[in-house]
Design a protein around this motif. Structure first.
Motif, PDB file in Angstrom:
ATOM      1  N   PRO A  78      23.727  -4.692  30.550  1.00 40.71           N
ATOM      2  CA  PRO A  78      24.229  -5.809  31.351  1.00 40.71           C
ATOM      3  C   PRO A  78      25.121  -5.337  32.498  1.00 40.71           C
ATOM      4  CG  PRO A  78      25.461  -5.657  29.316  1.00 40.71           C
ATOM      5  CD  PRO A  78      24.389  -4.613  29.238  1.00 40.71           C
ATOM      6  N   ASP A  79      25.531  -4.040  32.432  1.00 35.51           N
ATOM      7  CA  ASP A  79      26.419  -3.482  33.449  1.00 35.51           C
ATOM      8  C   ASP A  79      25.642  -2.983  34.662  1.00 35.51           C
ATOM      9  OD1 ASP A  79      28.378  -2.005  30.817  1.00 35.51           O
ATOM     10  OD2 ASP A  79      28.664  -3.910  31.867  1.00 35.51           O
ATOM     11  N   SER A  80      24.727  -3.778  35.097  1.00 28.62           N
ATOM     12  CA  SER A  80      23.875  -3.343  36.192  1.00 28.62           C
ATOM     13  C   SER A  80      23.496  -4.540  37.046  1.00 28.62           C
ATOM     14  CB  SER A  80      22.608  -2.687  35.628  1.00 28.62           C
ATOM     15  OG  SER A  80      21.605  -2.619  36.603  1.00 28.62           O
ATOM     16  N   TYR A  81      23.620  -4.380  38.348  1.00 28.45           N
ATOM     17  CA  TYR A  81      23.265  -5.470  39.242  1.00 28.45           C
ATOM     18  C   TYR A  81      21.775  -5.802  39.140  1.00 28.45           C
ATOM     19  CZ  TYR A  81      22.621  -8.097  43.567  1.00 28.45           C
ATOM     20  OH  TYR A  81      22.290  -9.065  44.472  1.00 28.45           O
ATOM     21  N   THR A  97      24.999  -0.985  41.985  1.00 29.00           N
ATOM     22  CA  THR A  97      25.962  -1.736  41.183  1.00 29.00           C
ATOM     23  C   THR A  97      27.358  -1.596  41.772  1.00 29.00           C
ATOM     24  OG1 THR A  97      24.626  -1.494  39.178  1.00 29.00           O
ATOM     25  CG2 THR A  97      26.958  -1.984  38.875  1.00 29.00           C
ATOM     26  N   ASP A 142      16.948   1.638  38.624  1.00 27.58           N
ATOM     27  CA  ASP A 142      16.791   0.700  39.751  1.00 27.58           C
ATOM     28  C   ASP A 142      15.443   0.929  40.446  1.00 27.58           C
ATOM     29  OD1 ASP A 142      20.161   0.150  41.124  1.00 27.58           O
ATOM     30  OD2 ASP A 142      19.282  -0.220  39.154  1.00 27.58           O
ATOM     31  N   ALA A 192      20.972  -6.770  48.848  1.00 27.18           N
ATOM     32  CA  ALA A 192      22.373  -6.976  49.205  1.00 27.18           C
ATOM     33  C   ALA A 192      22.693  -6.082  50.395  1.00 27.18           C
ATOM     34  CB  ALA A 192      23.260  -6.617  48.023  1.00 27.18           C
ATOM     35  N   LEU A 200      16.948 -11.181  46.269  1.00 27.56           N
ATOM     36  CA  LEU A 200      18.273 -11.035  45.658  1.00 27.56           C
ATOM     37  C   LEU A 200      18.752  -9.594  45.677  1.00 27.56           C
ATOM     38  CD1 LEU A 200      17.708 -13.401  42.603  1.00 27.56           C
ATOM     39  CD2 LEU A 200      19.257 -13.827  44.517  1.00 27.56           C
ATOM     40  N   PHE A 201      17.814  -8.659  45.601  1.00 29.25           N
ATOM     41  CA  PHE A 201      18.181  -7.246  45.524  1.00 29.25           C
ATOM     42  C   PHE A 201      18.640  -6.709  46.869  1.00 29.25           C
ATOM     43  CE2 PHE A 201      18.391  -3.699  42.794  1.00 29.25           C
ATOM     44  CZ  PHE A 201      18.072  -2.562  43.506  1.00 29.25           C
ATOM     45  N   ALA A 207      20.808   6.074  36.297  1.00 32.50           N
ATOM     46  CA  ALA A 207      21.012   4.653  36.615  1.00 32.50           C
ATOM     47  C   ALA A 207      20.275   4.266  37.900  1.00 32.50           C
ATOM     48  CB  ALA A 207      22.505   4.356  36.760  1.00 32.50           C
ATOM     49  N   ASP A 208      20.310   5.141  38.886  1.00 36.92           N
ATOM     50  CA  ASP A 208      19.578   4.875  40.132  1.00 36.92           C
ATOM     51  C   ASP A 208      18.068   4.924  39.904  1.00 36.92           C
ATOM     52  OD1 ASP A 208      22.071   6.492  42.181  1.00 36.92           O
ATOM     53  OD2 ASP A 208      21.647   4.361  41.960  1.00 36.92           O
ATOM     54  N   ARG A 247      29.607  -9.325  45.092  1.00 42.51           N
ATOM     55  CA  ARG A 247      28.344  -9.971  44.751  1.00 42.51           C
ATOM     56  C   ARG A 247      28.016  -9.851  43.259  1.00 42.51           C
ATOM     57  NH1 ARG A 247      23.342 -10.116  48.911  1.00 42.51           N
ATOM     58  NH2 ARG A 247      21.830 -10.945  47.460  1.00 42.51           N
ATOM     59  N   GLN A 254      21.114  -8.260  36.439  1.00 44.00           N
ATOM     60  CA  GLN A 254      21.478  -9.618  36.844  1.00 44.00           C
ATOM     61  C   GLN A 254      20.383 -10.228  37.719  1.00 44.00           C
ATOM     62  OE1 GLN A 254      25.612 -10.799  38.253  1.00 44.00           O
ATOM     63  NE2 GLN A 254      24.539 -11.020  40.193  1.00 44.00           N
ATOM     64  N   SER A 258      24.504   2.521  38.623  1.00 42.10           N
ATOM     65  CA  SER A 258      23.781   2.851  39.851  1.00 42.10           C
ATOM     66  C   SER A 258      24.669   2.614  41.077  1.00 42.10           C
ATOM     67  CB  SER A 258      22.517   2.001  39.969  1.00 42.10           C
ATOM     68  OG  SER A 258      22.855   0.640  40.126  1.00 42.10           O
TER      69      SER A 258
END
Lengths: 155, 69
Positions: free
Chosen positions: A85-88, B33, A14, A149, A146-147, A10-11, B41, A91, B30
């Motif tokens: 969809p379960d990932s920032y 997330t 990203d 954060a 946006l990323f 998952a990382d 957020r 979005q 991740s």
């Protein structure tokens, strides 16, 4: 003693997305240079041409790196994470697409209103390069803004 | 009146002495997330919320709740 942590799929997704958006940003700069070619003198154009070639090389390196990362570090069974969809990052990607679409639409409207078939000050290629520049620039910058954060690793 | 989702993931992580990366790996998302869920957020899907609750062995309402602003 530092424990070397293996990066999860998952990382890695990203990281792949970040490389992809970096490639888009570099591509936008190339289109930006192509746009300015109609507005500057020959000497400056020569310098910018060299800059564009360097950027093209960087773009190729970054794009190949992102493809390599995807193939080497993200197992085939985990590639569904790219569209999860379960990932920032998904979005942020969607929001960047929206921002880019809206601004591109506004720009196209402005161009169509301010130019006509017979009275355009610049050739079609200029407007196409300008649109690509704005679209990719907004797309990539939206993602990076946006990323970012404010999140710190907590134990 | 605006409704927002609040969570106590950080509390549960601290109780279990877990980092964001550890939890992310267990849930299959991740680290970014997890961290953006914690600060409000990013609103997680029902699946992710249930996975987090299942991992900590508590009802989902103990981790996530609604707050009226």
């Amino acid at each position: 003693m530092n424990k070397q942590r293996k990066i999860s799929p998952a990382d890695q997704v990203d990281n792949h997305r970040r490389l992809l958006f970096l490639a888009m940003f570099l591509l936008s700069l190339i289109f930006g240079i192509k746009t300015t070619a109609y507005l500057i003198d020959e000497e400056t154009k020569e310098v910018l041409n060299i800059t564009a070639k360097v950027l093209a090389g960087l773009f190729a390196i970054v794009l190949i790196s992102s493809i390599y990362l995807k193939l080497a570090y993200i197992p085939r069974k985990q590639r569904h994470l790219f569209n999860s969809p379960d990932s920032y990052v998904t979005q942020v990607f969607n929001q960047s697409c929206r921002n880019s679409w809206v601004l591109t639409f506004v720009l196209l409207t402005l161009i169509s209103v301010t130019t006509s078939q017979y009275s355009s000050a610049y050739p079609t290629e200029f407007y196409l390069n300008l649109i690509m520049f704005i679209m990719l620039m907004v797309f990539s910058l939206s993602f990076f803004v946006l990323f970012q954060a404010v999140t710190e690793e907590e134990f | 009146m605006n409704t927002i989702l609040v969570n106590r993931i950080r509390v549960f992580r601290a109780e279990h002495r877990m980092s964001q990366s550890d939890l992310a790996e267990q849930i299959g998302v991740s680290r970014k997330t997890i961290s953006t869920i914690e600060v409000g957020r990013f609103v997680p899907s029902t699946i992710i919320a249930l996975k987090i609750a299942r991992y900590f062995k508590v009802p989902v309402e103990e981790i996530f709740s609604l707050k009226e602003e």
